[in-house]
Design an enzyme around this catalytic site. Structure first.
Site, PDB file in Angstrom:
ATOM      1  N   GLY A 102       0.906  -4.989   1.338  1.00 48.06           N
ATOM      2  CA  GLY A 102      -0.170  -5.241   0.373  1.00 48.06           C
ATOM      3  C   GLY A 102       0.292  -6.020  -0.848  1.00 48.06           C
ATOM      4  O   GLY A 102      -0.507  -6.729  -1.482  1.00 48.06           O
ATOM      5  N   ALA A 126       0.859  -1.190   0.000  1.00 53.55           N
ATOM      6  CA  ALA A 126       0.000   0.000   0.000  1.00 53.55           C
ATOM      7  C   ALA A 126       0.897   1.242   0.000  1.00 53.55           C
ATOM      8  O   ALA A 126       2.073   1.169   0.355  1.00 53.55           O
ATOM      9  CB  ALA A 126      -0.898  -0.017   1.235  1.00 53.55           C
ATOM     10  N   GLU A 176       0.127  -9.466   0.218  1.00 57.89           N
ATOM     11  CA  GLU A 176      -1.296  -9.808   0.349  1.00 57.89           C
ATOM     12  C   GLU A 176      -1.935 -10.062  -1.018  1.00 57.89           C
ATOM     13  O   GLU A 176      -2.796 -10.930  -1.162  1.00 57.89           O
ATOM     14  CB  GLU A 176      -2.020  -8.686   1.112  1.00 57.89           C
ATOM     15  CG  GLU A 176      -1.607  -8.681   2.583  1.00 57.89           C
ATOM     16  CD  GLU A 176      -1.989  -7.413   3.327  1.00 57.89           C
ATOM     17  OE1 GLU A 176      -1.715  -6.304   2.807  1.00 57.89           O
ATOM     18  OE2 GLU A 176      -2.561  -7.518   4.420  1.00 57.89           O
ATOM     19  N   GLU A 186       4.017  -4.403   8.152  1.00 61.83           N
ATOM     20  CA  GLU A 186       3.132  -3.313   8.586  1.00 61.83           C
ATOM     21  C   GLU A 186       3.328  -2.878  10.028  1.00 61.83           C
ATOM     22  O   GLU A 186       3.232  -1.686  10.336  1.00 61.83           O
ATOM     23  CB  GLU A 186       1.660  -3.712   8.377  1.00 61.83           C
ATOM     24  CG  GLU A 186       1.203  -3.740   6.940  1.00 61.83           C
ATOM     25  CD  GLU A 186       1.400  -5.092   6.266  1.00 61.83           C
ATOM     26  OE1 GLU A 186       2.181  -5.927   6.790  1.00 61.83           O
ATOM     27  OE2 GLU A 186       0.775  -5.325   5.228  1.00 61.83           O
TER      28      GLU A 186
HETATM   29  N1  CAA Z   1       4.507   3.263  -0.765  1.00 64.08           N
HETATM   30  C1  CAA Z   1       4.866   4.412  -1.385  1.00 64.08           C
HETATM   31  N2  CAA Z   1       6.060   4.583  -1.967  1.00 64.08           N
HETATM   32  C2  CAA Z   1       6.923   3.554  -1.915  1.00 64.08           C
HETATM   33  C3  CAA Z   1       6.616   2.339  -1.283  1.00 64.08           C
HETATM   34  C4  CAA Z   1       5.337   2.214  -0.694  1.00 64.08           C
HETATM   35  N3  CAA Z   1       4.920   1.086  -0.106  1.00 64.08           N
HETATM   36  N4  CAA Z   1       7.692   1.520  -1.376  1.00 64.08           N
HETATM   37  C5  CAA Z   1       8.622   2.195  -2.058  1.00 64.08           C
HETATM   38  N5  CAA Z   1       8.170   3.425  -2.388  1.00 64.08           N
HETATM   39  C6  CAA Z   1       8.856   4.482  -3.130  1.00 64.08           C
HETATM   40  C7  CAA Z   1       9.952   5.157  -2.314  1.00 64.08           C
HETATM   41  O1  CAA Z   1       9.408   6.157  -1.473  1.00 64.08           O
HETATM   42  C8  CAA Z   1      10.802   5.711  -3.426  1.00 64.08           C
HETATM   43  O2  CAA Z   1      10.181   6.850  -3.944  1.00 64.08           O
HETATM   44  P1  CAA Z   1      11.071   8.152  -4.325  1.00 64.08           P
HETATM   45  O3  CAA Z   1      12.064   7.657  -5.332  1.00 64.08           O
HETATM   46  O4  CAA Z   1      10.082   9.117  -4.870  1.00 64.08           O
HETATM   47  O5  CAA Z   1      11.721   8.581  -3.044  1.00 64.08           O
HETATM   48  C9  CAA Z   1      10.716   4.624  -4.509  1.00 64.08           C
HETATM   49  O6  CAA Z   1       9.534   3.892  -4.236  1.00 64.08           O
HETATM   50  C10 CAA Z   1      11.879   3.659  -4.468  1.00 64.08           C
HETATM   51  O7  CAA Z   1      11.956   3.108  -3.162  1.00 64.08           O
HETATM   52  P2  CAA Z   1      13.307   3.124  -2.283  1.00 64.08           P
HETATM   53  O8  CAA Z   1      14.142   4.303  -2.631  1.00 64.08           O
HETATM   54  O9  CAA Z   1      12.911   2.957  -0.849  1.00 64.08           O
HETATM   55  O10 CAA Z   1      14.019   1.796  -2.834  1.00 64.08           O
HETATM   56  P3  CAA Z   1      15.041   0.875  -2.057  1.00 64.08           P
HETATM   57  O11 CAA Z   1      15.580  -0.071  -3.080  1.00 64.08           O
HETATM   58  O12 CAA Z   1      15.989   1.666  -1.262  1.00 64.08           O
HETATM   59  O13 CAA Z   1      14.125   0.031  -1.012  1.00 64.08           O
HETATM   60  C11 CAA Z   1      12.199  -1.268  -0.349  1.00 64.08           C
HETATM   61  C12 CAA Z   1      13.161  -0.861  -1.490  1.00 64.08           C
HETATM   62  C13 CAA Z   1      12.960  -2.145   0.673  1.00 64.08           C
HETATM   63  C14 CAA Z   1      11.075  -2.070  -0.955  1.00 64.08           C
HETATM   64  C15 CAA Z   1      11.668  -0.002   0.341  1.00 64.08           C
HETATM   65  O14 CAA Z   1      11.167   0.892  -0.651  1.00 64.08           O
HETATM   66  C16 CAA Z   1      10.548  -0.264   1.315  1.00 64.08           C
HETATM   67  O15 CAA Z   1      10.802  -0.740   2.404  1.00 64.08           O
HETATM   68  N6  CAA Z   1       9.316   0.072   0.932  1.00 64.08           N
HETATM   69  C17 CAA Z   1       8.179  -0.034   1.810  1.00 64.08           C
HETATM   70  C18 CAA Z   1       7.676  -1.454   1.894  1.00 64.08           C
HETATM   71  C19 CAA Z   1       6.564  -1.556   2.910  1.00 64.08           C
HETATM   72  O16 CAA Z   1       6.736  -1.281   4.083  1.00 64.08           O
HETATM   73  N7  CAA Z   1       5.392  -1.997   2.444  1.00 64.08           N
HETATM   74  C20 CAA Z   1       4.225  -2.166   3.274  1.00 64.08           C
HETATM   75  C21 CAA Z   1       3.337  -1.000   3.131  1.00 64.08           C
HETATM   76  S1  CAA Z   1       2.033  -1.056   4.321  1.00 64.08           S
HETATM   77  C22 CAA Z   1       0.813  -1.986   3.604  1.00 64.08           C
HETATM   78  O17 CAA Z   1       0.997  -2.544   2.537  1.00 64.08           O
HETATM   79  C23 CAA Z   1      -0.449  -2.022   4.381  1.00 64.08           C
HETATM   80  C24 CAA Z   1      -1.412  -3.107   3.996  1.00 64.08           C
HETATM   81  O18 CAA Z   1      -1.430  -4.174   4.569  1.00 64.08           O
HETATM   82  C25 CAA Z   1      -2.398  -2.860   2.974  1.00 64.08           C
END
Ligand code: CAA
Length: 258
Positions: free
Chosen positions: A116, A71, A119, A139
């Site tokens: 997500g 998400a 999921e 999460e």
């Molecule tokens: N939402 C929004 N933007 C996201 C994202 C997310 N879940 N994951 C990555 N991005 C974006 C980053 O903000 C970044 O954007 P910018 O270039 O504009 O800054 C771009 O994607 C690239 O990401 P990173 O620079 O972070 O890339 P990385 O290679 O350094 O790391 C990663 C990769 C480990 C996947 C890291 O991006 C990360 O941890 N992302 C979040 C993953 C996460 O926590 N997901 C769960 C979300 S909560 C959820 O899903 C709730 C539910 O149950 C429905």
């Protein structure tokens, strides 16, 4: 909940072998699913449900890095509890459309499948992962619980003990570990991921579409029911297959070959 972007975040390729490939296409955000992605995914599932020429569906992420990073955290950082409820509802509706699509869905997990994203993979019937895949429900580290089915489907797939460990710790698992716990069905090298997923989809597509459809429905309903209800449904589903000409044709083909 205003949603202004008109970008195409979901690309659907209908192949001439009866397989449709659905790609999440938001690579600059690692295919994170905002409201538009969710809406387009839902609508793609509706279209595919009504298309009898499609016999199996593959869902994957565009690019080599992410299936989906989950998400949209930027969006979640600024929404109210009521907007969060709506986001969860829409996410749930999309995941349920995948889970209950009237044809099998294969997740070709081509990298990160987080939150997500994991999921979404869990809502698919079969998960094939590339060696670089990383799966997690992170999460709780963001101050929320999994919200698009992770607290329910993960436990049903890997068992309660593993699901609790993964959800409480948010620990990332690689493809091999995911395979060992039954979270994915098989692991292949990234360049082979689509070929392997298409091969499995073709194996499905050569079978009777109605029989596969009924089987999917029975397994999905059965795991949510007591066994006697599931078995009763199986009797109805099985006999329903006898109403379709496919059954007569396939059985007589078998007998003629003899
Ligand atoms: N939402 C929004 N933007 C996201 C994202 C997310 N879940 N994951 C990555 N991005 C974006 C980053 O903000 C970044 O954007 P910018 O270039 O504009 O800054 C771009 O994607 C690239 O990401 P990173 O620079 O972070 O890339 P990385 O290679 O350094 O790391 C990663 C990769 C480990 C996947 C890291 O991006 C990360 O941890 N992302 C979040 C993953 C996460 O926590 N997901 C769960 C979300 S909560 C959820 O899903 C709730 C539910 O149950 C429905």
């Amino acid at each position: 909940m205003a949603s202004t972007q008109q970008q195409r975040y979901i690309l659907v390729e209908r192949r001439d072998d009866g397989i449709a490939v659905v790609r999440i296409n938001r690579t600059d955000k690692l295919n994170a699913m905002n409201l538009d992605v969710i809406a387009q995914l839902s609508s793609a599932m509706d279209d595919l449900a009504g298309d009898d020429t499609v016999r199996a569906v593959i869902i994957t992420g565009t690019g080599e890095k992410a299936f989906s990073a989950g998400a949209d955290i930027e969006y979640m950082s600024r929404i109210s509890p009521l907007e969060a409820e709506e986001y969860a509802r829409r996410g749930h509706a999309a995941m349920s459309k995948v889970e209950n699509l009237n044809k099998p869905v294969i997740a070709a997990v081509n990298g990160y499948a987080l939150g997500g994203g994991c999921e979404l993979a869990l809502a698919c019937d079969i998960r094939i992962a590339s060696r670089n895949a990383v799966l997690a429900q992170p999460e709780v580290g963001l101050g929320i619980c999994p919200g698009w089915g992770g607290t329910q489907r993960l436990a049903r797939i890997v068992g309660v003990a593993k699901a609790k460990e993964l959800v409480y710790t948010g620990r990332r698992v690689n493809a091999e570990e995911a395979l060992s716990m039954g979270l994915v069905n098989r692991v292949v090298e990234l360049p082979q991921l689509m070929d392997e997923s298409i091969a499995v989809a073709r194996e499905i597509a050569k079978n009777s579409a109605i029989a596969v459809r009924v089987s999917k429905m029975l397994i999905n309903r059965g795991v949510e029911s007591d066994i006697s209800t599931g078995l009763a449904l199986e009797v109805w589903g099985w006999s329903l297959c006898f109403t379709h000409p496919d059954r007569a044709e396939r059985m007589s083909r078998f007998l003629q070959k003899r």
